[in-house]
Design a protein around this motif. Structure first.
Motif, PDB file in Angstrom:
ATOM      1  N   LYS A  14      12.618  -3.443  -2.223  1.00  0.00           N
ATOM      2  CA  LYS A  14      12.333  -2.656  -1.021  1.00  0.00           C
ATOM      3  C   LYS A  14      11.225  -3.327  -0.200  1.00  0.00           C
ATOM      4  O   LYS A  14      11.315  -3.435   1.023  1.00  0.00           O
ATOM      5  N   THR A  15      10.203  -3.816  -0.884  1.00  0.00           N
ATOM      6  CA  THR A  15       9.102  -4.471  -0.178  1.00  0.00           C
ATOM      7  C   THR A  15       9.606  -5.728   0.535  1.00  0.00           C
ATOM      8  O   THR A  15       9.302  -5.961   1.704  1.00  0.00           O
ATOM      9  N   ALA A  16      10.407  -6.532  -0.173  1.00  0.00           N
ATOM     10  CA  ALA A  16      10.931  -7.758   0.437  1.00  0.00           C
ATOM     11  C   ALA A  16      11.779  -7.418   1.665  1.00  0.00           C
ATOM     12  O   ALA A  16      11.657  -8.062   2.721  1.00  0.00           O
ATOM     13  N   LEU A  47       0.828  -1.219   0.000  1.00  0.00           N
ATOM     14  CA  LEU A  47       0.000   0.000   0.000  1.00  0.00           C
ATOM     15  C   LEU A  47       0.856   1.261   0.000  1.00  0.00           C
ATOM     16  O   LEU A  47       0.470   2.292  -0.543  1.00  0.00           O
ATOM     17  N   SER A  48       2.031   1.185   0.599  1.00  0.00           N
ATOM     18  CA  SER A  48       2.868   2.392   0.728  1.00  0.00           C
ATOM     19  C   SER A  48       3.712   2.673  -0.509  1.00  0.00           C
ATOM     20  O   SER A  48       4.369   3.711  -0.584  1.00  0.00           O
ATOM     21  N   GLN A  49       3.692   1.757  -1.501  1.00  0.00           N
ATOM     22  CA  GLN A  49       4.520   1.979  -2.688  1.00  0.00           C
ATOM     23  C   GLN A  49       4.094   3.267  -3.400  1.00  0.00           C
ATOM     24  O   GLN A  49       2.903   3.498  -3.605  1.00  0.00           O
ATOM     25  N   LYS A  74       1.363   8.890   5.251  1.00  0.00           N
ATOM     26  CA  LYS A  74       0.143   9.623   5.609  1.00  0.00           C
ATOM     27  C   LYS A  74      -1.020   9.196   4.713  1.00  0.00           C
ATOM     28  O   LYS A  74      -2.160   9.124   5.154  1.00  0.00           O
ATOM     29  N   ALA A  75      -0.712   8.919   3.433  1.00  0.00           N
ATOM     30  CA  ALA A  75      -1.765   8.497   2.509  1.00  0.00           C
ATOM     31  C   ALA A  75      -2.067   7.007   2.643  1.00  0.00           C
ATOM     32  O   ALA A  75      -3.211   6.577   2.474  1.00  0.00           O
ATOM     33  N   SER A  76      -1.048   6.202   2.925  1.00  0.00           N
ATOM     34  CA  SER A  76      -1.276   4.756   2.934  1.00  0.00           C
ATOM     35  C   SER A  76      -1.855   4.247   4.251  1.00  0.00           C
ATOM     36  O   SER A  76      -2.521   3.221   4.270  1.00  0.00           O
ATOM     37  N   ILE A 112      -9.109   0.894  -0.645  1.00  0.00           N
ATOM     38  CA  ILE A 112      -7.736   1.389  -0.445  1.00  0.00           C
ATOM     39  C   ILE A 112      -7.467   2.644  -1.280  1.00  0.00           C
ATOM     40  O   ILE A 112      -6.313   3.011  -1.496  1.00  0.00           O
ATOM     41  N   SER A 113      -8.506   3.318  -1.737  1.00  0.00           N
ATOM     42  CA  SER A 113      -8.317   4.402  -2.710  1.00  0.00           C
ATOM     43  C   SER A 113      -7.395   5.515  -2.205  1.00  0.00           C
ATOM     44  O   SER A 113      -6.699   6.151  -2.992  1.00  0.00           O
ATOM     45  N   SER A 114      -7.334   5.747  -0.881  1.00  0.00           N
ATOM     46  CA  SER A 114      -6.504   6.861  -0.402  1.00  0.00           C
ATOM     47  C   SER A 114      -5.013   6.616  -0.659  1.00  0.00           C
ATOM     48  O   SER A 114      -4.209   7.552  -0.627  1.00  0.00           O
ATOM     49  N   ALA A 115      -4.620   5.364  -0.911  1.00  0.00           N
ATOM     50  CA  ALA A 115      -3.199   5.059  -1.111  1.00  0.00           C
ATOM     51  C   ALA A 115      -2.727   5.364  -2.538  1.00  0.00           C
ATOM     52  O   ALA A 115      -1.528   5.291  -2.813  1.00  0.00           O
TER      53      ALA A 115
END
Ligand code: SF4
Length: 274
Positions: free
Chosen positions: A159-161, A61-63, A68-70, A104-107
């Motif tokens: 980065k995610t891993a 989600l943070s990608q 703040k958005a995710s 999840i639209s805010s992300a």
């Protein structure tokens, strides 16, 4: 702390680890000294203890967006799909894609992220049977094997891993490289100017002691938001405005002209002048 910063460091989690003491006077490398000095600016923690699938969801989600958005997207997802009686991987694998996207639209990039989330949940169920079994895999297996396994999933990058290894597995010696980390250590001259994300990670994991890598990751991101921003680093107008100025080579930052370029472009320009 900037107005954009959440009240708590959600990247590290609030239950993740114990406080650690860092002393710049004992640092063996310049990279370690930078991390120790970040410890004087920001709160010091070690990491681990988060549920691996929840951590993976949070990182996807943070990608390409801010915490703040995710964070609201993560909270909405857990509200709608999480429950103590249901495995989150099962409920996401069964989710209707457009409904998940709306949740999840805010992300941002919600269509793409909803696809990645459903595909990842399906992969977890196929490979491990449940989110709980995946959690055990991340926490118990060799970090290199966990990393390679995570990278085999489409939509999951290095980065995610690395964030899953760090925040869920609590693995020392993992220094995830996002856009801030990539920019700052090349600007400082600690990593080569043309280094890609993987090269910067290799330098930092070699030069920063394992126990400090997790803190180094989150603290560098905060430093990148507050001081060494992409377009207007603090030193551009006032050399004393940055607490790291004495350990920084300012590659690609030109206070005399007010110009800022990517460090890789700075070395290209220097090469062409020779
Ligand atoms: S001196 Fe400038 S380029 Fe170096 S870390 Fe500080 S703000 Fe960034």
């Amino acid at each position: 702390m900037s107005d954009d910063e959440p009240a708590v460091n959600i990247s590290g989690g609030v239950e993740g680890g114990a406080a650690a003491e860092f002393d710049p006077s004992t640092a063996d490398t310049r990279a370690e000294e930078v991390v120790d000095r970040l410890g004087e600016l920001y709160w010091e923690k070690t990491y681990g203890g988060q549920d691996a699938f929840t951590c993976l969801v949070r990182t996807i989600l943070s990608q390409n967006t801010s915490d703040k958005a995710s964070q609201p997207a993560h909270d909405a997802l857990v509200d709608r799909y999480g429950s103590p009686d249901v495995d989150l991987a099962e409920s996401l694998a069964a989710a209707e894609r457009s409904r998940l996207a709306e949740t999840i639209s805010s992300a941002g990039l919600y269509n793409q992220k909803s696809e990645v989330l459903i595909r990842t949940a399906e992969w977890i169920l196929e490979e491990f049977g449940s989110a709980a079994a995946f959690d055990a895999f991340v926490k118990d297996e060799e970090p290199a094997e966990v990393r390679d396994t995570l990278l085999s999933v489409r939509g999951v990058g290095p980065k995610t891993a690395d964030c899953v290894l760090l925040f869920a597995g609590g693995r020392g010696g993992v220094f995830p490289v996002d856009t801030h980390v990539h920019r700052i250590y090349r600007r400082m001259g600690i990593a080569p100017a043309a280094a890609d994300h993987e090269d910067v990670r290799a330098v930092l994991e070699r030069e920063v002691p394992a126990a400090k890598c997790g803190f180094g990751h989150t603290a560098t991101i905060q430093f990148g938001r507050e001081y060494c921003t992409a377009r207007k680093p603090a030193c551009l107008e006032d050399p004393d405005a940055c607490p790291m100025a004495d350990v920084c080579d300012q590659v690609g930052v030109y206070p005399a002209t007010g110009e800022v370029v990517d460090p890789a472009e700075a070395t290209e320009a220097a090469d062409s002048e020779i």
